[in-house]
Design an enzyme around this catalytic site. Structure first.
Site, short mmCIF file in Angstrom:
data_model
loop_
_atom_site.label_atom_id
_atom_site.label_comp_id
_atom_site.label_asym_id
_atom_site.label_seq_id
_atom_site.Cartn_x
_atom_site.Cartn_y
_atom_site.Cartn_z
N HIS A 128 4.23 1.56 -0.77
CA HIS A 128 5.39 1.70 -1.64
C HIS A 128 5.26 1.18 -3.07
O HIS A 128 6.14 1.43 -3.88
CB HIS A 128 6.61 1.03 -0.99
N ARG A 151 0.83 -1.20 0.00
CA ARG A 151 0.00 0.00 0.00
C ARG A 151 0.87 1.26 0.00
O ARG A 151 0.59 2.22 -0.73
CB ARG A 151 -0.93 0.01 1.23
N HIS A 207 9.47 -3.44 4.70
CA HIS A 207 9.91 -2.10 5.05
C HIS A 207 10.79 -1.56 3.92
O HIS A 207 11.62 -2.30 3.40
CB HIS A 207 10.68 -2.16 6.38
N LYS A 221 2.58 11.86 6.57
CA LYS A 221 3.81 11.07 6.60
C LYS A 221 4.88 11.92 5.91
O LYS A 221 4.69 12.34 4.78
CB LYS A 221 3.61 9.74 5.89
N PRO A 222 6.01 12.22 6.59
CA PRO A 222 6.96 13.20 6.07
C PRO A 222 7.65 12.82 4.76
O PRO A 222 7.83 13.65 3.88
CB PRO A 222 8.01 13.35 7.18
N VAL A 223 8.03 11.54 4.64
CA VAL A 223 8.78 11.08 3.47
C VAL A 223 8.27 9.70 3.07
O VAL A 223 8.02 8.86 3.93
CB VAL A 223 10.29 10.97 3.80
N THR A 229 8.47 6.69 -0.44
CA THR A 229 8.92 6.35 -1.79
C THR A 229 7.98 5.35 -2.44
O THR A 229 7.59 4.36 -1.80
CB THR A 229 10.34 5.75 -1.75
#
EC number: 4.6.1.18
Length: 124
Positions: free
Chosen positions: A12, A10, A119, A41-43, A45
């Protein structure tokens, strides 16, 4: 409850596009993938490759994770990714992101049986 593997997908995976479609990509995706529901969420990818190709990284180069754990793996090849980074003017609930497209090796942590990414650690 969402499994770690499902959460990874979900947060990435975006196999449906080969790259970020526009500068608004992160604003749309971060919202639609529920990463702005209780905070910004700050960051984050997104990886624009097939799920099979990303899962295969779990059998590629074993590297140390940022936190010192040893269950991280680096992709042999570069992958199409989009980095989303919160802008200075971003304020919850109006989260705002800068969209940056890149081709980099990804590093993921893998767990479980089947052994799959849980992760996203880094891109290099």
């Amino acid at each position: 409850k969402e499994t770690a593997a499902a959460k990874f997908q979900r947060q990435h995976m975006d196999s449906s596009t080969s790259s970020a479609s526009s500068s608004n990509y992160c604003n749309q995706m971060m919202k639609s993938r529920n990463m702005t529901s209780d905070r910004c969420k700050p960051v984050n990818t997104f990886v624009h490759e097939s799920l099979a190709d990303v899962q295969a990284v779990c059998s590629q180069e074993n590297v140390a994770c940022k936190n010192g754990q040893t269950n991280c793996y680096q992709s042999y090849s570069t992958m199409s990714i989009t980095d989303c980074r919160e802008t200075g003017s971003s304020k919850y609930p109006n989260c705002a992101y800068k969209t940056t497209q890149a081709n980099k090796h990804i590093i993921v942590a893998c767990e479980g049986n089947p052994y799959v990414p849980v992760h996203y650690d880094a891109s290099v």
